[in-house]
Design a protein around this motif. Structure first.
Motif, PDB file in Angstrom:
ATOM      1  N   UNK A   1       0.830  -1.018  -0.040  1.00  0.00           N
ATOM      2  CA  UNK A   1       0.120   0.039  -0.175  1.00  0.00           C
ATOM      3  C   UNK A   1       0.910   1.290  -0.005  1.00  0.00           C
ATOM      4  N   UNK A   2       2.132   1.175   0.675  1.00  0.00           N
ATOM      5  CA  UNK A   2       2.898   2.321   0.621  1.00  0.00           C
ATOM      6  C   UNK A   2       3.611   2.600  -0.794  1.00  0.00           C
ATOM      7  N   UNK A   3       3.619   1.594  -1.654  1.00  0.00           N
ATOM      8  CA  UNK A   3       4.073   1.789  -2.980  1.00  0.00           C
ATOM      9  C   UNK A   3       2.766   2.498  -3.814  1.00  0.00           C
ATOM     10  N   UNK A   4       1.767   2.008  -3.188  1.00  0.00           N
ATOM     11  CA  UNK A   4       0.650   2.731  -4.023  1.00  0.00           C
ATOM     12  C   UNK A   4       0.559   4.109  -3.694  1.00  0.00           C
ATOM     13  N   UNK A   5       0.704   4.563  -2.479  1.00  0.00           N
ATOM     14  CA  UNK A   5       0.751   5.965  -2.062  1.00  0.00           C
ATOM     15  C   UNK A   5       1.776   6.909  -2.541  1.00  0.00           C
TER      16      UNK A   5
ATOM     17  N   UNK B   1      10.370   4.913   4.564  1.00  0.00           N
ATOM     18  CA  UNK B   1      10.573   4.113   5.844  1.00  0.00           C
ATOM     19  C   UNK B   1       9.869   2.887   5.945  1.00  0.00           C
ATOM     20  N   UNK B   2       8.746   2.793   5.038  1.00  0.00           N
ATOM     21  CA  UNK B   2       7.840   1.389   5.095  1.00  0.00           C
ATOM     22  C   UNK B   2       8.119   0.531   3.901  1.00  0.00           C
ATOM     23  N   UNK B   3       8.289   1.224   2.586  1.00  0.00           N
ATOM     24  CA  UNK B   3       8.448   0.160   1.387  1.00  0.00           C
ATOM     25  C   UNK B   3       9.808   0.449   1.122  1.00  0.00           C
ATOM     26  N   UNK B   4      10.597   1.313   1.261  1.00  0.00           N
ATOM     27  CA  UNK B   4      11.855   1.784   0.380  1.00  0.00           C
ATOM     28  C   UNK B   4      11.640   2.810  -0.480  1.00  0.00           C
ATOM     29  N   UNK B   5      10.093   2.951  -0.958  1.00  0.00           N
ATOM     30  CA  UNK B   5       9.922   3.959  -1.978  1.00  0.00           C
ATOM     31  C   UNK B   5      10.588   3.599  -3.305  1.00  0.00           C
ATOM     32  N   UNK B   6      10.144   2.493  -3.770  1.00  0.00           N
ATOM     33  CA  UNK B   6      10.694   2.303  -5.267  1.00  0.00           C
ATOM     34  C   UNK B   6       9.831   2.948  -6.058  1.00  0.00           C
ATOM     35  N   UNK B   7       8.670   3.077  -5.843  1.00  0.00           N
ATOM     36  CA  UNK B   7       7.809   3.792  -6.825  1.00  0.00           C
ATOM     37  C   UNK B   7       8.003   3.848  -8.329  1.00  0.00           C
ATOM     38  N   UNK B   8       8.669   2.689  -8.728  1.00  0.00           N
ATOM     39  CA  UNK B   8       9.142   2.382 -10.032  1.00  0.00           C
ATOM     40  C   UNK B   8       9.333   0.997 -10.273  1.00  0.00           C
ATOM     41  N   UNK B   9       8.776   0.222 -11.182  1.00  0.00           N
ATOM     42  CA  UNK B   9       9.150  -1.228 -11.240  1.00  0.00           C
ATOM     43  C   UNK B   9      10.381  -1.593 -11.843  1.00  0.00           C
TER      44      UNK B   9
ATOM     45  N   UNK C   1      15.668  -7.367  -2.226  1.00  0.00           N
ATOM     46  CA  UNK C   1      14.253  -7.968  -1.829  1.00  0.00           C
ATOM     47  C   UNK C   1      13.698  -9.050  -2.392  1.00  0.00           C
ATOM     48  N   UNK C   2      12.756  -9.507  -1.760  1.00  0.00           N
ATOM     49  CA  UNK C   2      12.537 -10.970  -2.249  1.00  0.00           C
ATOM     50  C   UNK C   2      11.645 -10.925  -3.729  1.00  0.00           C
ATOM     51  N   UNK C   3      11.807 -11.992  -4.418  1.00  0.00           N
ATOM     52  CA  UNK C   3      11.005 -12.194  -5.412  1.00  0.00           C
ATOM     53  C   UNK C   3       9.663 -12.021  -5.354  1.00  0.00           C
TER      54      UNK C   3
ATOM     55  N   UNK D   1       5.956  -8.840  -8.339  1.00  0.00           N
ATOM     56  CA  UNK D   1       4.625  -8.603  -8.657  1.00  0.00           C
ATOM     57  C   UNK D   1       3.797  -7.701  -7.882  1.00  0.00           C
ATOM     58  N   UNK D   2       3.520  -7.908  -6.554  1.00  0.00           N
ATOM     59  CA  UNK D   2       2.556  -6.902  -5.813  1.00  0.00           C
ATOM     60  C   UNK D   2       3.386  -5.515  -5.650  1.00  0.00           C
TER      61      UNK D   2
END
Length: 293
Positions: A14-18, A64-72, A84-86, A90-91
């Motif tokens: 959800x953090x990646x969504x935000x 701080x939550x997801x690492x803020x990839x915000x990018x595939x 990160x884990x494989x 996809x999620x």
């Protein structure tokens, strides 16, 4: 225990969504605002700044939550290099795309009535498409190659112009530009976020990535391909526009989403991360060990 793991994963997704939502609302918002105001405001410089600050704020918000990839591309490169884990790949990409689609949906809710007057559904033309997702060559700068007749489905018109576009802007140039800039993006991201880097600083990393890299990169590369380097930046708005009623048109001019975007970006991101891990980082470790001696 299993429920805690699931809950932790959902928060990260959800953090990646935000984070992607914030990035797209700032970045695409400036571009769409420029379109609906007939280019009078905001200017290209303001658009560039909006994208840069969108990256900065998104990283601060969810880093701080997801690492803020915000990018595939970041997500896939991190999985390849075992950061990160494989099972999360996809999620992460799915929620990034949905976050971008949600931001585009907000923009359509705000300005949809104006946009549909410019280009009534179901055919999407470059004028609207260029403001929501990336196209090559960028219609905002090379509008002479984007007449509406060229984008009509099953249209026989525009054949000579189609050939001219391929000669002036062959697909390999766009693909190389996207590959190179995504390579550099991952290199910069790891240079400021890897704990082995002498420049590692969690507080300054968002500024190094958003202002130090994204803004200068958009200053020149966006004029060629729109500067995607982030599949969610195009996939999300495409989904929103499709649900909004646009079924045909500028979604995949010349098949560029296979040859120019996506695959070259993924390859560039992976190569950038590997270059850091296996070329630059070992030497940094060598210098670090020698300094201790």
């Amino acid at each position: 225990m299993a429920s805690e793991v699931v809950r932790d994963s959902l928060w990260r997704y959800f953090a990646e969504f935000v984070g992607t939502f914030i990035l797209m609302l700032f970045g695409d918002g400036a571009v769409v605002a420029s379109l609906v105001t007939n280019g009078t405001s905001p200017g290209y410089g303001f658009i560039m700044i909006s994208w840069g600050f969108g990256v900065v704020l998104a990283i601060y918000a969810v880093g701080p939550i997801s690492g803020a990839h915000i990018n595939p591309n970041v997500t896939l490169a991190f999985a390849v290099t075992k950061r990160m884990k494989w099972r999360d790949v996809i999620p992460y990409i799915l929620f990034q795309t949905l976050g971008a689609a949600a931001a585009a949906g907000i923009l359509l809710a705000w300005w949809g009535s104006i946009i549909t007057k410019m280009d009534p559904p179901p055919t999407l033309y470059a004028q609207v498409g260029a403001s929501f997702f990336t196209e090559y060559p960028n219609p905002s700068f090379w509008g002479q190659y984007w007449p509406k007749e060229l984008l009509l489905p099953n249209s026989a018109s525009g054949t000579s112009l189609f050939s001219e576009v391929n000669q002036v802007f062959p697909l390999w140039i766009g693909a190389f530009a996207e590959l190179l800039m995504t390579f550099l993006l991952l290199l910069i991201v790891l240079a400021v976020t890897d704990t082995d880097s002498p420049f590692f600083n969690q507080s300054l990393a968002p500024w190094a990535i958003g202002i130090g890299y994204v803004m200068p990169f958009l200053l020149f590369e966006a004029q060629l391909t729109g500067g995607m380097i982030n599949e969610a930046r195009s996939w999300g708005p495409m989904l929103a526009l499709y649900l909004f009623g646009y079924r045909t048109g500028a979604f995949n001019f010349r098949g560029q989403y296979f040859f120019v975007y996506g695959i070259p970006d993924f390859i560039g991101g992976i190569l950038g991360a590997l270059f850091w891990d296996y070329v630059l980082k070992p030497y940094l470790k060598y210098l670090k060990s020698n300094n201790k001696k």
